[in-house]
Design a protein around this motif. Sequence first.
Motif, mmCIF file in Angstrom:
data_model
loop_
_atom_site.group_PDB
_atom_site.id
_atom_site.type_symbol
_atom_site.label_atom_id
_atom_site.label_comp_id
_atom_site.label_asym_id
_atom_site.label_seq_id
_atom_site.Cartn_x
_atom_site.Cartn_y
_atom_site.Cartn_z
ATOM 1 N N ALA A 1 3.273 14.400 2.139
ATOM 2 C CA ALA A 1 4.134 13.002 2.430
ATOM 3 C C ALA A 1 3.457 11.853 1.752
ATOM 4 O O ALA A 1 2.314 11.418 1.940
ATOM 5 C CB ALA A 1 4.769 12.938 3.772
ATOM 6 N N VAL A 2 4.350 11.012 1.251
ATOM 7 C CA VAL A 2 3.942 9.551 0.581
ATOM 8 C C VAL A 2 4.612 8.496 1.548
ATOM 9 O O VAL A 2 5.564 8.448 1.902
ATOM 10 C CB VAL A 2 4.582 9.428 -0.697
ATOM 11 N N TYR A 3 3.684 7.660 2.067
ATOM 12 C CA TYR A 3 4.090 6.740 3.128
ATOM 13 C C TYR A 3 3.505 5.283 2.426
ATOM 14 O O TYR A 3 2.442 5.113 1.610
ATOM 15 C CB TYR A 3 3.106 6.806 4.461
ATOM 16 N N THR A 4 4.473 4.310 2.588
ATOM 17 C CA THR A 4 4.533 3.109 1.860
ATOM 18 C C THR A 4 4.497 1.995 3.122
ATOM 19 O O THR A 4 5.213 2.185 4.128
ATOM 20 C CB THR A 4 5.865 2.793 1.136
ATOM 21 N N GLY A 5 3.472 0.925 2.988
ATOM 22 C CA GLY A 5 3.603 0.105 3.940
ATOM 23 C C GLY A 5 2.971 -1.349 3.391
ATOM 24 O O GLY A 5 2.713 -1.510 2.371
ATOM 25 N N TYR B 1 6.295 17.386 -0.926
ATOM 26 C CA TYR B 1 5.894 18.856 -0.836
ATOM 27 C C TYR B 1 6.139 19.452 0.720
ATOM 28 O O TYR B 1 5.527 18.961 1.594
ATOM 29 C CB TYR B 1 4.722 19.544 -1.712
ATOM 30 N N GLU B 2 6.971 20.466 0.963
ATOM 31 C CA GLU B 2 7.040 21.152 2.237
ATOM 32 C C GLU B 2 7.430 22.416 2.302
ATOM 33 O O GLU B 2 8.356 22.919 1.527
ATOM 34 C CB GLU B 2 8.308 20.310 3.020
ATOM 35 N N SER B 3 6.508 23.333 2.848
ATOM 36 C CA SER B 3 6.754 24.937 2.739
ATOM 37 C C SER B 3 6.537 25.248 4.207
ATOM 38 O O SER B 3 5.767 24.752 4.737
ATOM 39 C CB SER B 3 5.660 25.567 1.863
ATOM 40 N N GLY B 4 7.628 26.158 4.674
ATOM 41 C CA GLY B 4 7.468 26.484 6.116
ATOM 42 C C GLY B 4 7.984 25.177 6.884
ATOM 43 O O GLY B 4 8.617 24.210 6.608
ATOM 44 N N LYS B 5 8.139 25.637 8.359
ATOM 45 C CA LYS B 5 8.697 24.779 9.248
ATOM 46 C C LYS B 5 7.677 24.055 10.155
ATOM 47 O O LYS B 5 6.706 24.645 10.549
ATOM 48 C CB LYS B 5 9.630 25.679 10.239
ATOM 49 N N SER C 1 0.725 -1.261 0.004
ATOM 50 C CA SER C 1 -0.056 -0.183 -0.012
ATOM 51 C C SER C 1 0.912 1.039 0.112
ATOM 52 O O SER C 1 2.100 1.390 0.614
ATOM 53 C CB SER C 1 -0.864 0.053 1.224
ATOM 54 N N GLU C 2 0.420 2.318 -0.647
ATOM 55 C CA GLU C 2 1.216 3.511 -0.642
ATOM 56 C C GLU C 2 0.082 4.499 -0.430
ATOM 57 O O GLU C 2 -1.140 4.540 -1.216
ATOM 58 C CB GLU C 2 1.727 3.846 -1.832
ATOM 59 N N VAL C 3 -0.028 5.462 0.554
ATOM 60 C CA VAL C 3 -0.876 6.610 0.701
ATOM 61 C C VAL C 3 -0.228 8.065 0.814
ATOM 62 O O VAL C 3 0.830 7.857 0.938
ATOM 63 C CB VAL C 3 -1.638 6.400 2.034
ATOM 64 N N VAL C 4 -1.094 8.924 0.086
ATOM 65 C CA VAL C 4 -0.644 10.330 0.398
ATOM 66 C C VAL C 4 -1.397 11.089 1.516
ATOM 67 O O VAL C 4 -2.556 10.993 1.582
ATOM 68 C CB VAL C 4 -0.790 11.131 -0.818
ATOM 69 N N ALA C 5 -0.674 11.749 2.286
ATOM 70 C CA ALA C 5 -1.306 12.591 3.368
ATOM 71 C C ALA C 5 -0.663 14.029 3.387
ATOM 72 O O ALA C 5 0.541 14.181 3.043
ATOM 73 C CB ALA C 5 -0.913 11.721 4.805
ATOM 74 N N ASP C 6 -1.484 14.842 3.789
ATOM 75 C CA ASP C 6 -1.051 16.380 3.498
ATOM 76 C C ASP C 6 -1.841 17.153 4.793
ATOM 77 O O ASP C 6 -2.712 16.858 5.169
ATOM 78 C CB ASP C 6 -1.211 16.933 2.213
ATOM 79 N N THR C 7 -1.170 18.026 5.106
ATOM 80 C CA THR C 7 -1.599 19.212 6.115
ATOM 81 C C THR C 7 -1.410 20.538 5.712
ATOM 82 O O THR C 7 -0.452 20.822 5.004
ATOM 83 C CB THR C 7 -1.152 18.723 7.430
ATOM 84 N N LEU D 1 0.486 13.874 10.947
ATOM 85 C CA LEU D 1 0.563 13.375 9.542
ATOM 86 C C LEU D 1 0.892 12.027 9.316
ATOM 87 O O LEU D 1 0.022 11.219 8.596
ATOM 88 C CB LEU D 1 1.668 14.482 8.603
ATOM 89 N N TYR D 2 1.583 11.260 10.197
ATOM 90 C CA TYR D 2 1.859 9.955 10.094
ATOM 91 C C TYR D 2 0.695 9.174 10.461
ATOM 92 O O TYR D 2 0.348 8.220 9.974
ATOM 93 C CB TYR D 2 3.228 9.426 10.887
ATOM 94 N N ASP D 3 0.178 9.709 11.530
ATOM 95 C CA ASP D 3 -1.055 8.934 12.137
ATOM 96 C C ASP D 3 -2.216 9.072 11.330
ATOM 97 O O ASP D 3 -3.060 8.032 11.166
ATOM 98 C CB ASP D 3 -1.517 9.661 13.641
ATOM 99 N N ARG D 4 -2.372 10.128 10.289
ATOM 100 C CA ARG D 4 -3.359 10.138 9.518
ATOM 101 C C ARG D 4 -3.228 9.128 8.525
ATOM 102 O O ARG D 4 -4.013 8.453 7.656
ATOM 103 C CB ARG D 4 -3.767 11.763 8.793
#
Length: 199
Positions: free
Chosen positions: A85-89, A136-140, A66-72, A149-152
Amino acid sequence: MGKWLSALKWLVVAVVLAVFIGLLIKWNRKGGISVEVGFDDRIELTSQEIRRIEQIGQWEFLSVQSEVVADTLRKGFFTDDRLVAVYTGVPRIGIDMNRVTGEWAQAHGDTVTLRLPAVHLLDKNFIDEARTKVFYESGKWPNGARRDLYDRAYGKMLRQCLTPSNMRRAEANARNQFTALFRALGFHTVEIYFRFFSV
């Protein structure tokens, strides 16, 4: 003369045997004699065999790549900050033989009845964090936000993989493998009952 008497004696024995066999066949046809061959089809299931199966421990029946995309998104006064971020599991579904209870395998004749735990997620740490990619990452972003984000992503992957359809597939695979195993032990019929599962 002696040879002739000896041959005559063997001839008489052969005739008597032939008559006796003929009478046996005749009586058997009339139901006077019945010959039954006993056969015990019970198969013993030893405690050593049961322990060996239990020692398998976790038995995987389905793994789901599985591969999912999560964003905040964080709203700012001038600009918005965003983290994607893209997470693989690989969630693995199976049976933990440490969860069997009581006499979970019972033999009767050439039939064995198995009462197995429900198929379930074997390992909760299924996301490969080393393969996580920040798309993609903008800001700190503080560690707490990254953890959220990982939990989502974790919850999203669970919902994608632990579907009723996948649980049924894992259960069917378990049924096939347990049936093959116990047929190899000599059982003709393998009855399998699972406890209900929840997704």
